[in-house]
Design a protein around this motif. Sequence first.
Motif, PDB file in Angstrom:
ATOM      1  N   THR A 522       0.830  -1.205   0.000  1.00 28.38           N
ATOM      2  CA  THR A 522       0.000   0.000   0.000  1.00 28.38           C
ATOM      3  C   THR A 522       0.864   1.254   0.000  1.00 28.38           C
ATOM      4  O   THR A 522       0.553   2.246  -0.686  1.00 28.38           O
ATOM      5  CB  THR A 522      -0.926   0.012   1.234  1.00 28.38           C
ATOM      6  OG1 THR A 522      -1.818  -1.101   1.157  1.00 28.38           O
ATOM      7  CG2 THR A 522      -1.731   1.299   1.319  1.00 28.38           C
ATOM      8  N   THR A 525       2.054   1.992  -3.442  1.00 31.95           N
ATOM      9  CA  THR A 525       0.952   2.513  -4.249  1.00 31.95           C
ATOM     10  C   THR A 525       0.717   4.000  -3.971  1.00 31.95           C
ATOM     11  O   THR A 525       0.435   4.788  -4.886  1.00 31.95           O
ATOM     12  CB  THR A 525      -0.339   1.732  -3.952  1.00 31.95           C
ATOM     13  OG1 THR A 525      -0.127   0.349  -4.254  1.00 31.95           O
ATOM     14  CG2 THR A 525      -1.508   2.256  -4.768  1.00 31.95           C
ATOM     15  N   HIS A 528       4.950   5.786  -4.473  1.00 35.13           N
ATOM     16  CA  HIS A 528       5.737   5.503  -5.682  1.00 35.13           C
ATOM     17  C   HIS A 528       7.234   5.708  -5.452  1.00 35.13           C
ATOM     18  O   HIS A 528       7.958   6.132  -6.364  1.00 35.13           O
ATOM     19  CB  HIS A 528       5.267   6.363  -6.865  1.00 35.13           C
ATOM     20  CG  HIS A 528       3.797   6.274  -7.140  1.00 35.13           C
ATOM     21  ND1 HIS A 528       3.195   5.127  -7.601  1.00 35.13           N
ATOM     22  CD2 HIS A 528       2.801   7.202  -6.988  1.00 35.13           C
ATOM     23  CE1 HIS A 528       1.892   5.343  -7.746  1.00 35.13           C
ATOM     24  NE2 HIS A 528       1.622   6.589  -7.369  1.00 35.13           N
TER      25      HIS A 528
END
Length: 542
Positions: A522, A525, A528
Amino acid sequence: MIKTIETTPYADQKPGTSGLRKRVTVYQQPNYVENYIQAIFDSLEGFEGQTLVIGGDGRYYNDVAIQKAIKIAAANGFGRVLVGQGGLLSTPAASHVIRHHKAFGGLVLSASHNPGGPDGDFGIKYNVSNGGPAPEKITDAVYERTKVITSYKIVEAGDVDLSRLGTQQVGGMTVEVIDPVADYAGLMETLFDFEAIRALFASGFRMKFDALHAITGPYATEILEGRLGAPKGTVVNGVPSPDFGGGHPDPNLVYCKDLYDELMSADGPDFGAASDGDGDRNLIIGKGRFVTPSDSLALLAANAHLAPGYKAGIMGIARSMPTSAAADRVAEKLGIEMHETPTGWKFFGNLLDAGRVTICGEESAGTGSNHVREKDGLWAVLLWLNILAVRKQSINDIVTEHWATYGRNYYTRHDYEEVDAGIAGQLMEDLRASLPSLPGKSFDEVRIVYADDFTYTDPVDGSVSGKQGVRIGFEDGSRIVVRLSGTGTVGATLRLYLESYEAVGGRHDLETQTALGSLIETAETLTHIKKRTGRSEPSVIT
């Protein structure tokens, strides 16, 4: 004779969370040291005739910078300098010497856990009269002064003989070379039950302390082997070296892998510990059990009353924001104050001075108490020894009992070191811009309940410190923290912190990276980091 030397400013002398750290080659530039020390003195008032403490961790260039500092202090009107023999003082010992001798302040010459040697790092930090790092109002003033400085003052004199205990004169100023260990060791004897710890060693308890060729070698040898009766050889790599024996003086599982492997072996010692370049960090490992710094803070706070110096209990706990909330659960059970501050030991100073907290800690392996105003690696080791001597249990048993009582905060830090500063800065700005849109979104079926950039308001003086790290919290109590570190000297270091709580009665025996696997996905995501930095994995995982 006092001389005034013309100079020109350097544009890069902005101190970070722990002073000004740069490559040795940067400090070797003409007038670089002189400019910065003069800028410090120009930013202070009322030190005429006062005492200044000077010492460092023995890293390369320490001896050169100390001689410059002494002569500049004499030219600027200090009455006395206390300097550790050989130029040595651990950071916590320097804090104690400032407090014990009621000095005006001190210069600590170190780059802490950063590498040393001619191609390594060097640093200068100013500590104020309470023994703690200068607050931001002083460091900001110093930086502003460095940008416009045109001259510095220095006494024309020979070098001080730092090998000889006693007093010497530089200009009209007295320089006293002191035993770097004595005052600190005496303080430790007032805090801990040395008799109980001696009995622990006499019972056959085995320990290994790795000083990493850094400053705590003489301190650990005197206290552990000299005063507590640990067998000779308990302290390894105990002689300070200008390049730390060619190693990296950071007490983590990467640079202390040999110690970790030994403690994980069947015939390994009962207890392993290490400290860093300047002695303010610690590594704690029991037979078969590594203790994370966040857990160590919580465990030390929960058991501090077992040591004589804390038998009346503790007033409160403070932790840096990225540090896990394990200590919060201890504070709640004890019914004491709990404070969350930005990273940097200077933020604990006001809380300690005001009597609001007794024990403080950071996830970066720094723990300490109100005995000084710095984190203190050897103090943490001695408190652990005191706890082990009283409880007569293994570290593994103490840790697992703690989790059974409070639950376990699974916690890790992923460091991306020497990242392009422009990329890292833009990543943080983009992440900050996304924060308002994140609350309410779900990842892996867990909803985000808050997303902010941590701002700290000091409860003692009301000062405000903003942009202290991005926090993203989920409804199950897990969280992600991202911040730029202020301790590196090349490029930028991005730190990613991940935490998930497993309640009492839950599963506490998972491997940490496994337990945090979905949260790690997570985090990528959301941030980055790997994609934007081009890194396939972190430089260091702790």
